[in-house]
Design a protein around this motif. Structure first.
Motif, PDB file in Angstrom:
ATOM      1  N   SER A  94      -8.823   8.548   0.698  1.00  0.00           N
ATOM      2  CA  SER A  94      -9.200   7.222   0.721  1.00  0.00           C
ATOM      3  C   SER A  94      -7.678   6.450   0.340  1.00  0.00           C
ATOM      4  O   SER A  94      -6.632   7.196   0.140  1.00  0.00           O
ATOM      5  N   PRO A  95      -7.586   5.270   0.691  1.00  0.00           N
ATOM      6  CA  PRO A  95      -6.246   4.493   0.509  1.00  0.00           C
ATOM      7  C   PRO A  95      -5.818   4.667  -0.911  1.00  0.00           C
ATOM      8  O   PRO A  95      -4.391   4.872  -1.297  1.00  0.00           O
ATOM      9  N   GLU A  96      -6.816   4.580  -2.001  1.00  0.00           N
ATOM     10  CA  GLU A  96      -6.297   4.535  -3.280  1.00  0.00           C
ATOM     11  C   GLU A  96      -5.656   5.939  -3.593  1.00  0.00           C
ATOM     12  O   GLU A  96      -4.634   5.975  -4.467  1.00  0.00           O
ATOM     13  N   VAL A  97      -6.562   7.111  -3.011  1.00  0.00           N
ATOM     14  CA  VAL A  97      -5.825   8.355  -3.320  1.00  0.00           C
ATOM     15  C   VAL A  97      -4.488   8.476  -2.891  1.00  0.00           C
ATOM     16  O   VAL A  97      -3.582   9.157  -3.524  1.00  0.00           O
ATOM     17  N   ASP A  98      -4.368   7.872  -1.648  1.00  0.00           N
ATOM     18  CA  ASP A  98      -3.120   8.222  -0.844  1.00  0.00           C
ATOM     19  C   ASP A  98      -1.978   7.414  -1.678  1.00  0.00           C
ATOM     20  O   ASP A  98      -0.939   7.938  -2.035  1.00  0.00           O
ATOM     21  N   VAL A  99      -2.134   6.317  -2.506  1.00  0.00           N
ATOM     22  CA  VAL A  99      -1.468   5.618  -3.242  1.00  0.00           C
ATOM     23  C   VAL A  99      -0.869   6.397  -4.228  1.00  0.00           C
ATOM     24  O   VAL A  99       0.343   6.502  -4.750  1.00  0.00           O
ATOM     25  N   VAL A 100      -1.988   6.721  -5.142  1.00  0.00           N
ATOM     26  CA  VAL A 100      -1.715   7.431  -6.233  1.00  0.00           C
ATOM     27  C   VAL A 100      -0.808   9.011  -5.978  1.00  0.00           C
ATOM     28  O   VAL A 100       0.002   9.130  -6.713  1.00  0.00           O
ATOM     29  N   ALA A 152      -1.775   4.927   3.530  1.00  0.00           N
ATOM     30  CA  ALA A 152      -2.556   4.168   2.840  1.00  0.00           C
ATOM     31  C   ALA A 152      -2.659   2.917   3.828  1.00  0.00           C
ATOM     32  O   ALA A 152      -3.619   2.267   3.835  1.00  0.00           O
ATOM     33  N   TRP A 210      -6.209   0.826   5.164  1.00  0.00           N
ATOM     34  CA  TRP A 210      -6.298  -0.592   5.099  1.00  0.00           C
ATOM     35  C   TRP A 210      -6.297  -1.130   6.418  1.00  0.00           C
ATOM     36  O   TRP A 210      -7.173  -2.195   6.540  1.00  0.00           O
ATOM     37  N   LYS A 255      -8.553  -4.483   5.682  1.00  0.00           N
ATOM     38  CA  LYS A 255      -7.950  -5.240   4.798  1.00  0.00           C
ATOM     39  C   LYS A 255      -6.459  -5.621   4.722  1.00  0.00           C
ATOM     40  O   LYS A 255      -6.044  -6.156   3.954  1.00  0.00           O
TER      41      LYS A 255
END
Length: 220
Positions: free
Chosen positions: A4-10, A49, A53, A58
């Motif tokens: 997910s993009p959130e996992v990529d950012v983290v 990420a 999006w 997004k």
């Protein structure tokens, strides 16, 4: 990771922190390229990420397309050259010549891949929990093999035992990832990139405990 993009950012931020730690433990100029690898991986994660999006609507589609292109540029044009260069820089002078073959191979692979990317078309699509990148490649299977030889082969040919050991593990994992999910191979590679970054930081932290191979060779 890459789910997910959130996992990529983290993951990108975490790998970036590992990369900063690696840079802090550089003892000599020859280690700078190796220390830069986790930072490149971190950028790679963060860029993906924006790919997510963009595909999810997004961010503007133009931003997503630029992110797709940049992600593939790093995967196709940077890593197959950076990895053998980083390993070659670590080698004693007497052994660097044999490492040049991997550098040259990496440059050739990167050139062919970048030509395919510039020629197009290329696409990215969300497939379950990863992004499926597709590029019209000439003899794509052979290029993947040469890519692995340039990167993993350079690790296996190193004079440093930790680097050789990691090369062997790296080869097994890369082949396993490719076998498990061929369409997601490029994207799922970031799973291993995170672990590789930690291994690089660990190597640079503990390199001082090993004899300086170059110094030993020169004294010999």
């Amino acid at each position: 990771m890459c789910f997910s993009p959130e996992v990529d950012v983290v993951a990108g931020l975490a790998i970036g922190a590992v990369g900063i730690d690696a840079v802090r433990h550089v003892r000599r100029p020859a280690e700078r390229l190796l220390a830069a690898v986790p930072l490149v991986f971190a950028v790679h994660q963060l860029v993906e990420a924006f790919v997510w999006w963009g595909l999810q609507g997004k961010v503007p589609s133009e931003v997503g397309r630029v992110a797709e292109w940049l992600y593939l540029v790093i995967a196709f044009g940077v890593l197959p050259v950076l990895v053998p260069l980083a390993v070659a820089a670590l080698e004693p002078v007497t052994h660097r010549r044999r490492m040049q073959a991997f550098v040259v191979l990496g440059v050739v692979v990167a050139t062919v891949l970048m030509y395919a990317l510039m020629r197009g078309p290329y696409t990215a699509a969300i497939e379950g929990h990863h992004i499926d990148y597709r590029v019209d490649l000439w003899h794509g299977g052979a290029l993947v093999v040469l890519y692995v030889v340039a990167t993993c082969g350079s690790l296996l040919a190193s004079e440093h035992r930790h680097v050789r050991a990691w090369g062997a593990v790296n080869l097994v994992v890369v082949l396993l990832l490719a076998w498990l999910n061929r369409s997601g191979f490029i994207s799922l590679w970031c799973v291993w990139a995170a672990i590789t970054s930690v291994a690089i930081a660990w190597h640079l932290r503990h390199a001082s405990r090993e004899p300086d191979v170059e110094a030993v060779a020169l004294r010999g």
